[in-house]
Design an enzyme around this catalytic site. Structure first.
Site, PDB file in Angstrom:
ATOM      1  N   THR A   1     -10.122  49.999  42.053  1.00 32.35           N
ATOM      2  CA  THR A   1      -8.843  49.606  41.449  1.00 32.35           C
ATOM      3  C   THR A   1      -7.688  50.421  42.038  1.00 32.35           C
ATOM      4  O   THR A   1      -7.046  51.202  41.333  1.00 32.35           O
ATOM      5  CB  THR A   1      -8.898  49.831  39.922  1.00 32.35           C
ATOM      6  OG1 THR A   1      -9.278  51.216  39.687  1.00 32.35           O
ATOM      7  CG2 THR A   1      -9.897  48.910  39.232  1.00 32.35           C
TER       8      THR A   1
ATOM      9  N   HIS B   1       1.106  66.292  51.773  1.00 36.02           N
ATOM     10  CA  HIS B   1       1.061  66.873  53.118  1.00 36.02           C
ATOM     11  C   HIS B   1       2.317  67.690  53.435  1.00 36.02           C
ATOM     12  O   HIS B   1       2.260  68.624  54.224  1.00 36.02           O
ATOM     13  CB  HIS B   1       0.816  65.777  54.157  1.00 36.02           C
ATOM     14  CG  HIS B   1      -0.581  65.231  54.087  1.00 36.02           C
ATOM     15  ND1 HIS B   1      -1.421  65.184  55.175  1.00 36.02           N
ATOM     16  CD2 HIS B   1      -1.297  64.731  53.047  1.00 36.02           C
ATOM     17  CE1 HIS B   1      -2.585  64.667  54.810  1.00 36.02           C
ATOM     18  NE2 HIS B   1      -2.536  64.373  53.522  1.00 36.02           N
TER      19      HIS B   1
ATOM     20  N   SER C   1      10.003  69.350  55.629  1.00 41.13           N
ATOM     21  CA  SER C   1       9.851  69.652  57.060  1.00 41.13           C
ATOM     22  C   SER C   1       9.026  68.585  57.783  1.00 41.13           C
ATOM     23  O   SER C   1       9.227  68.328  58.966  1.00 41.13           O
ATOM     24  CB  SER C   1       9.199  71.030  57.258  1.00 41.13           C
ATOM     25  OG  SER C   1       7.864  71.037  56.785  1.00 41.13           O
TER      26      SER C   1
END
Ligand code: HEB
Length: 344
Positions: free
Chosen positions: A201, A55, A73
């Site tokens: 898993t 992200h 940022s």
């Protein structure tokens, strides 16, 4: 050739490095392994640190002049960026990471991308992700609208990746990057069922995610369909609509299937694409290669499998031309996959 590589002794009196600039990272590594990743585990803190890498990095646009990217940022301007809808929940890992950034005199960009590589190394079966050091402090918050959402179309997702950075990402690289969802869970897609993993898993960096997303869906995890959720084939596992569609779209389905039971390919492609993400907005040639500080992950040898009570008959074959790999079915009755524990 080890004989030709001169190593320097680090001031810590314990470690040696090929470049003295990497020396401070050993202490950062040891601190986060002990105090952030609960002794080097592949649990929620590690998963969220990897999601934070994505992200932070993907928020760069060729159309807007390629500013930002893997610059930290999202941590410095967190009051702005964690307010963006796709970044929901990232405030927790950012708040967990901030004191370590302050303590170790490292830029937020370097810390986020270093912690992400260390996080991946904690997951058995993972590749060892290279780490390049030297990101300056970020200068501005990323704009909203650059992080993909699970309810986006394949077209929107591929276009967004293609626009990320001067060269962007090819369709197959989007699939490579999504290997990350093998060590992942959702907390906020359906807030009634936090910690619901994307494969059976979630603490292993295996290829089960690519197997299980190809099975015919039978149910939603919670009471109703959440926005961006597709039907899952396994109790306790959530399937994102974006993963469901990418597994089936003709632009990506054969690449998706190619990872099934192919850990060598998973290693090669995921380390390439995660390194590329971590360098968005930077010139690799001006940075220092500190990959040697990243721990060596544990090797996994167990082959991919169909979850209990599923088989080839449940595969929604999407790739034309290459049959689905032959796998054994794990023994026993269908089980319910437990949630990934949250950080304390
Ligand atoms: Fe991801 C998670 C989406 C890509 C990594 N994801 C996630 C989620 C979602 C998503 C919705 C959930 C969140 C919550 O919590 O709720 N992704 C997505 C999309 C995309 C993606 C849409 C595009 C297609 N990812 C991605 C990448 C990466 C990632 C590329 C890296 C590399 N994710 C991730 C992780 C996780 C996620 C690791 C998990 C986190 C936790 O567990 O917490």
């Amino acid at each position: 050739n080890a004989a030709l590589t001169r190593r320097v002794a680090c001031p810590d009196g314990v470690n040696t490095a090929t470049n003295a600039a990497c020396c401070p990272l050993f202490a950062v590594r040891d601190d986060i392994q002990q105090n952030m990743f609960s002794g080097g585990q592949c649990l929620a803190e590690a998963h969220e640190s990897l999601r934070l890498v994505f992200h932070d990095a993907i928020a760069i646009s060729n159309k807007a002049g390629n500013v930002g990217g893997a610059d930290g940022s999202i941590m410095v301007f967190d009051t702005i960026e964690t307010g963006f809808h796709p970044n929901i929940g990232l405030d927790e890992i950012i708040n967990l990471q901030k004191p370590f950034v302050a303590k170790h005199n490292i830029t937020p960009g370097d810390f986020i991308h270093f912690a992400g590589a260390v996080a991946v190394s904690n997951c058995p079966g993972a590749p060892r992700i290279p780490f390049f050091f030297g990101r300056p402090a970020p200068t501005a918050a990323a704009p909203d609208g650059l992080v993909p959402e699970p309810f986006h179309t394949v077209e929107q997702i591929l276009d967004r990746f293609a626009d990320a950075g001067p060269v962007g990402f090819e369709d197959v690289e989007v699939v490579w990057a999504l290997s990350a969802h093998t060590v992942a869970a959702a907390n906020d897609v359906d807030p009634n069922v936090p910690g619901t993993p994307f494969d059976s898993t979630p603490t292993l960096f295996d290829t089960q995610f690519f197997v299980e997303t190809q099975l015919a869906g039978t149910h939603f995890v919670g009471q109703t369909a959440a926005n961006g959720e597709a039907e899952s084939a396994i109790v306790g596992v959530m399937r994102l609509q974006s993963d469901h569609l990418l597994a089936r779209d003709q632009r990506t389905n054969c690449e998706w299937q190619s990872f099934v039971n192919n850990p060598t390919k998973l290693h090669d492609r995921f380390s390439d694409v995660l390194l590329k993400l971590s360098l968005l907005g930077h010139d690799q040639n001006t940075m220092v290669d500190c990959s040697e500080v990243i721990p060596v992950p544990q090797i996994l040898t167990s082959p991919a499998f169909f979850p209990p009570s599923t088989s080839r008959a449940n595969v929604e074959q999407a790739c034309v031309g290459t049959p689905f790999p032959v796998l054994r079915t794990a023994p026993g009755p269908a089980t319910s996959v437990p949630p990934v524990p949250k950080p304390n």
